[in-house]
Design a protein around this motif. Structure first.
Motif, mmCIF file in Angstrom:
data_model
loop_
_atom_site.group_PDB
_atom_site.id
_atom_site.type_symbol
_atom_site.label_atom_id
_atom_site.label_comp_id
_atom_site.label_asym_id
_atom_site.label_seq_id
_atom_site.Cartn_x
_atom_site.Cartn_y
_atom_site.Cartn_z
ATOM 1 N N GLN A 237 0.832 -1.211 0.000
ATOM 2 C CA GLN A 237 0.000 0.000 0.000
ATOM 3 C C GLN A 237 0.862 1.255 0.000
ATOM 4 O OE1 GLN A 237 -3.054 0.134 -0.571
ATOM 5 N NE2 GLN A 237 -4.118 -1.672 0.241
ATOM 6 N N LEU A 238 1.994 1.188 0.687
ATOM 7 C CA LEU A 238 2.912 2.328 0.686
ATOM 8 C C LEU A 238 3.434 2.590 -0.719
ATOM 9 C CD1 LEU A 238 4.451 4.433 2.378
ATOM 10 C CD2 LEU A 238 6.238 2.728 2.720
ATOM 11 N N VAL A 239 3.810 1.528 -1.434
ATOM 12 C CA VAL A 239 4.288 1.670 -2.808
ATOM 13 C C VAL A 239 3.171 2.200 -3.703
ATOM 14 C CG1 VAL A 239 5.165 0.410 -4.818
ATOM 15 C CG2 VAL A 239 6.060 -0.102 -2.550
ATOM 16 N N ALA A 240 1.929 1.780 -3.413
ATOM 17 C CA ALA A 240 0.777 2.229 -4.204
ATOM 18 C C ALA A 240 0.382 3.664 -3.878
ATOM 19 C CB ALA A 240 -0.407 1.298 -3.968
ATOM 20 N N GLY A 241 0.934 4.218 -2.794
ATOM 21 C CA GLY A 241 0.656 5.604 -2.440
ATOM 22 C C GLY A 241 -0.522 5.794 -1.513
ATOM 23 N N ASP A 242 -1.093 4.702 -0.981
ATOM 24 C CA ASP A 242 -2.225 4.802 -0.061
ATOM 25 C C ASP A 242 -1.687 4.754 1.374
ATOM 26 O OD1 ASP A 242 -4.526 4.536 1.480
ATOM 27 O OD2 ASP A 242 -5.568 3.378 -0.067
ATOM 28 N N LEU A 243 -1.385 5.912 1.924
ATOM 29 C CA LEU A 243 -0.756 5.972 3.238
ATOM 30 C C LEU A 243 -1.703 5.542 4.349
ATOM 31 C CD1 LEU A 243 1.311 9.289 2.990
ATOM 32 C CD2 LEU A 243 1.977 6.950 2.422
ATOM 33 N N ARG A 247 -0.746 2.572 6.799
ATOM 34 C CA ARG A 247 -0.680 2.773 8.251
ATOM 35 C C ARG A 247 -1.568 1.763 8.977
ATOM 36 N NH1 ARG A 247 -2.132 7.583 8.048
ATOM 37 N NH2 ARG A 247 -0.038 8.438 7.728
ATOM 38 N N HIS A 248 -2.746 1.483 8.396
ATOM 39 C CA HIS A 248 -3.680 0.532 8.999
ATOM 40 C C HIS A 248 -3.057 -0.861 9.122
ATOM 41 C CE1 HIS A 248 -7.254 -1.852 9.742
ATOM 42 N NE2 HIS A 248 -7.084 -2.505 8.606
ATOM 43 N N TYR A 249 -2.473 -1.349 8.017
ATOM 44 C CA TYR A 249 -1.891 -2.700 8.048
ATOM 45 C C TYR A 249 -0.607 -2.739 8.866
ATOM 46 C CZ TYR A 249 -5.331 -4.451 4.764
ATOM 47 O OH TYR A 249 -6.504 -4.844 4.176
ATOM 48 N N GLY A 253 -0.043 -5.245 11.944
ATOM 49 C CA GLY A 253 1.136 -6.095 11.949
ATOM 50 C C GLY A 253 1.976 -5.921 13.199
ATOM 51 N N VAL A 254 2.150 -4.679 13.632
ATOM 52 C CA VAL A 254 2.935 -4.415 14.839
ATOM 53 C C VAL A 254 2.263 -5.056 16.054
ATOM 54 C CG1 VAL A 254 3.685 -2.601 16.429
ATOM 55 C CG2 VAL A 254 4.026 -2.323 13.955
ATOM 56 N N ALA A 255 0.933 -4.984 16.102
ATOM 57 C CA ALA A 255 0.199 -5.583 17.218
ATOM 58 C C ALA A 255 0.367 -7.103 17.229
ATOM 59 C CB ALA A 255 -1.281 -5.218 17.129
ATOM 60 N N GLU A 256 0.301 -7.725 16.065
ATOM 61 C CA GLU A 256 0.471 -9.173 15.984
ATOM 62 C C GLU A 256 1.918 -9.588 16.269
ATOM 63 O OE1 GLU A 256 -1.716 -11.615 15.654
ATOM 64 O OE2 GLU A 256 -3.346 -10.162 15.663
ATOM 65 N N THR A 257 2.837 -8.742 15.865
ATOM 66 C CA THR A 257 4.260 -9.039 16.118
ATOM 67 C C THR A 257 4.534 -9.113 17.614
ATOM 68 O OG1 THR A 257 5.001 -8.031 14.039
ATOM 69 C CG2 THR A 257 6.613 -8.166 15.817
ATOM 70 N N ALA A 258 3.894 -8.253 18.381
ATOM 71 C CA ALA A 258 4.100 -8.235 19.833
ATOM 72 C C ALA A 258 3.677 -9.548 20.488
ATOM 73 C CB ALA A 258 3.336 -7.069 20.451
#
Length: 278
Positions: A237-243, A247-249, A253-258
């Motif tokens: 999404q970052l490469v596609a330009g949808d910030l 940010r949502h994903y 991901g950060v929450a699941e990583t924890a």
């Protein structure tokens, strides 16, 4: 007269140097042209090459590496580097290529034997599909080769092409014999490569398929598979330009990583998410 020459007592003509080192005169001339092994001196009038005793070790190293079937480009890298990690990388890449070729030759030998024994006829014999072990081996080798190229700085356009084709080829082989986890990780890598190459549509398509596979069979997945799928979507999404979506994903991901119990797996995912700046 000789130019660029050491004391004559330390020099030997090209023919003698060839006999001492086991290299042919033709090979020595070729290595001179490539800059791998320059002669210690050259006769300005005849162009005749002379070599020093101090060059024997380098020549024998080249001979060894050629017997191991390293390419001349790889040999040049080995001779030029003092970095153990770079040397190891070159040798590992060559080992993977050699192992792949060895397995292919073993398969050829196995197919030849029934023809030699008269158990099969050449005419009318159909090519067999790859067996499961061959699919797995090629899936692993191509995945690892892709990762080597991902980490390589200053890739050439040809290496970018190789990276793209390797990851898709790996995904094909895992599609034949892999579990949902193998396939999800293949889709993750396809997404990463396409993101690196600035191909947002392909990166998103593979990231979405990765998440679908992870969610379809959670019982066969590792703890890192779900955050990895979110990481792929955030990056795509970052490469596609949808910030906003990136940010949502990333947050998911950060929450699941924890939640990852394994310290090393958690650290790897944290490092990946740190590179997604939104």
């Amino acid at each position: 007269m000789l130019r660029a020459m050491e004391a004559t007592s330390t020099l030997m003509p090209i023919g003698r140097f060839a006999r001492v080192t086991g290299l042919s005169v033709k090979a020595l001339r070729h290595y001179d042209e490539l800059g791998l092994l320059r002669p210690a001196g050259v006769d300005a009038d005849t162009g005749y090459r002379w070599y020093s005793t101090g060059q024997v070790e380098r020549a024998e190293t080249i001979r060894l590496l050629r017997r191991l079937e390293l390419t001349l480009d790889d040999i040049a890298t080995v001779l030029a580097t003092d970095d153990p990690s770079e040397l190891r990388s070159v040798l590992l890449d060559h080992q993977r290529r050699t192992a792949s070729r060895s397995a292919e030759l073993k398969s050829v030998l196995q197919r030849l034997q029934p023809l030699l024994d008269g158990k099969e006829q050449i005419m009318g014999t159909r090519a067999e599909a790859l067996d499961a072990e061959t699919h797995k081996r090629l899936g692993v080798d191509l995945f690892n080769r892709t990762w080597t190229l991902i980490e390589k700085e200053g890739r050439t356009p040809e290496e970018d092409d190789e990276m793209l084709h390797c990851t898709h080829a790996s995904a094909y082989h895992w599609l034949q014999v892999g579990t949902a986890a193998n396939r999800a990780r293949s889709e993750w890598q396809c997404s990463r490569v396409n993101a690196i190459l600035g191909r947002p549509e392909a990166a998103l398509a593979h990231a979405r398929r990765c998440l679908e596979l992870v969610e379809s069979e959670p019982e066969v997945m590792e703890e890192f598979d779900l955050p990895a799928a979110y990481e792929a979507l955030a990056r795509a999404q970052l490469v596609a330009g949808d910030l906003t979506e990136a940010r949502h994903y990333r947050e998911l991901g950060v929450a699941e990583t924890a939640k990852i119990a394994g310290e090393e797996d958690r650290r790897i995912m944290e490092t990946d998410f740190a590179t997604i700046r939104v």
